[in-house]
Each structure stands twice: as C-alpha cells, then as structure tokens.
Scaffold this motif. Structure first.
Motif, PDB file in Angstrom:
ATOM      1  N   CYS A 104      33.136  31.701  54.067  1.00 21.64           N
ATOM      2  CA  CYS A 104      33.766  30.789  55.053  1.00 21.64           C
ATOM      3  C   CYS A 104      34.399  29.638  54.253  1.00 21.64           C
ATOM      4  O   CYS A 104      35.558  29.162  54.391  1.00 21.64           O
ATOM      5  CB  CYS A 104      33.029  30.148  56.104  1.00 21.64           C
TER       6      CYS A 104
ATOM      7  N   GLU B 273      38.286  28.536  53.863  1.00 21.38           N
ATOM      8  CA  GLU B 273      38.804  27.144  54.160  1.00 21.38           C
ATOM      9  C   GLU B 273      39.309  26.502  53.196  1.00 21.38           C
ATOM     10  O   GLU B 273      40.547  25.870  53.088  1.00 21.38           O
ATOM     11  CB  GLU B 273      37.560  26.526  54.846  1.00 21.38           C
TER      12      GLU B 273
ATOM     13  N   SER C 241      38.581  27.848  62.072  1.00 14.42           N
ATOM     14  CA  SER C 241      37.038  27.882  61.676  1.00 14.42           C
ATOM     15  C   SER C 241      36.776  29.446  61.870  1.00 14.42           C
ATOM     16  O   SER C 241      36.700  30.112  62.905  1.00 14.42           O
ATOM     17  CB  SER C 241      36.492  27.290  63.113  1.00 14.42           C
TER      18      SER C 241
ATOM     19  N   ASN D 172      34.876  33.008  62.006  1.00  9.38           N
ATOM     20  CA  ASN D 172      33.853  33.445  62.537  1.00  9.38           C
ATOM     21  C   ASN D 172      33.706  35.005  62.775  1.00  9.38           C
ATOM     22  O   ASN D 172      32.851  35.622  63.226  1.00  9.38           O
ATOM     23  CB  ASN D 172      33.693  32.993  64.076  1.00  9.38           C
TER      24      ASN D 172
ATOM     25  N   GLN E 297      39.411  33.841  62.751  1.00 11.91           N
ATOM     26  CA  GLN E 297      38.944  33.029  63.814  1.00 11.91           C
ATOM     27  C   GLN E 297      39.246  33.725  65.088  1.00 11.91           C
ATOM     28  O   GLN E 297      40.460  34.165  65.269  1.00 11.91           O
ATOM     29  CB  GLN E 297      39.375  31.678  64.057  1.00 11.91           C
TER      30      GLN E 297
END
Length: 207
Positions: free
Chosen positions: A63, A67, A94, A96, A206
């Motif tokens: 992650c 980012e 974000s 996931n 996401q």
C-alpha cells in the motif's frame, strides 16, 4: 515483493488458475489480496473460489509503494502542467485490493476494461480512482486503447521495475497483455529471488 507474494501464494487463498463455466482458463495464475475477484461473475467476494478461505490482507508495504507512486506522479503532473489541483487529474486512493497475476512466458491477457456496475464500486470508478500496476520479472507487451480492438491498440513494453498508473479519465481504458518477452528479467532479481521465468504483476486499487 516477489518473496512476499511467494509466501502468500502457497497459503490458503493463494495462487490459482481462474476460469469460466465453459471450461476456458485464463493464461495466468492469480492471487487476490483484500477481496477476491471472480472473472466469471466479475464481482469481488470475500471467499476464495477453490478453498473457501478469506483472501489474505494486503501487506502494508505494498500500500505504501502504491501511495508513493501516486504522490510522485502527482508531483510530475504539477511540474509539467502547472495546475494547482492535480487531484482533478489523478486522485489519491486508499488501497484495499491487490490482484497479483503471474504470467509464464506463454501467458496472455486479452483486452478488457472495468465495468461500471460489476467491478470496483461505482464511487471508485466515477471518481476515476487509479490502478497502480507494478511489473517484476520478464518484460511484457502491454496494450491499451479506447476500444476493444487489438489492431488499433497502442503498445508499450513494461520492464521489470516499471510502475504504470491509470486513473482519472483513463480509468476505463481497454488494456491487456499480448505477450511476455522471455529472458528479459534482470539477473540480479533472479539471483536474489529465484523468480520463475515469466512476469509477476501487482495491480493495487480501492474498491
């Protein structure tokens, strides 16, 4: 990344070869982290189709890399265009979900695009939240375009270590992998990880 994917891939919820009800199989091995994507239903689910286990979580370092890639791309866009609000061009997300695909040297993936009602959430797709793709191992010829036409598609070669991001207005492009180029993986990567011949690809997004 290679070592972590190998470790997760042999556990419950790990790599398998997905297919369809007519018996056709995709030409790759897949592992889903966060939620499992079913190519037959084109929906995300909380169970692995073979062993019924819950998909493994996404490692925090994956992650973080996604980012950081978005942040670096936003900085580059701002430097090249002078726009102040780069979020309008490439929004943050974000992560996931991570789909991990391993292509052998004969692996392929036909041109496809996300579906507004069946893939990621409508909110995610309407906002153009990006997909961040990491390539490791052998190089691949990547296709993309605004229609499902192989002959009209643009072609680029993705090498080991390349990061590809498509978000914003590009979120719905058709894309695929036409071929894997054998014997193109860096020797240093092979020596350190013992990665099998082929390409490891992680796409982080996401829901």
């Amino acid at each position: 990344m290679v070592k972590k994917c190998r470790d997760l891939g042999v556990r419950p919820g790990g790599f398998y070869r997905p297919g369809y009800q007519d018996g056709a199989k995709l030409r790759l091995q897949m592992m889903c982290l966060g939620l499992n994507w079913d190519p037959q239903t084109r929906k995300y689910e909380k169970q692995h189709p073979l062993d019924g286990s819950e998909p493994p979580g996404i490692p925090h370092e994956f992650c973080g890399l996604a980012e950081r890639a978005i942040q670096d791309s936003q900085s580059l866009i701002k430097a090249n265009t002078g726009v102040d609000n780069v979020e309008n061009i490439l929004p943050r997300m974000s992560p996931n979900i991570c789909i991990v695909n391993f292509y052998t040297t004969s692996g392929r993936l036909g041109l496809h695009q996300v579906h507004r009602d069946r893939d990621e959430s409508r909110e995610s797709l309407s906002k153009g939240l990006p997909v961040v793709s990491f390539s490791l191992g052998d190089s691949a010829e990547f296709l993309y375009g605004d229609q499902r036409n192989v002959d009209a598609a643009q072609r680029i070669v993705l090498e080991s270590g390349d990061v590809l991001i498509f978000g914003g207005n590009s979120r719905h492009i058709f894309h695929g992998v036409s071929s894997i180029i054998p014997n193109t993986a860096p020797n240093s990567l092979l020596e350190e990880t013992n990665l099998l011949p082929g390409r490891l690809n992680l796409t982080i997004r996401q829901f």
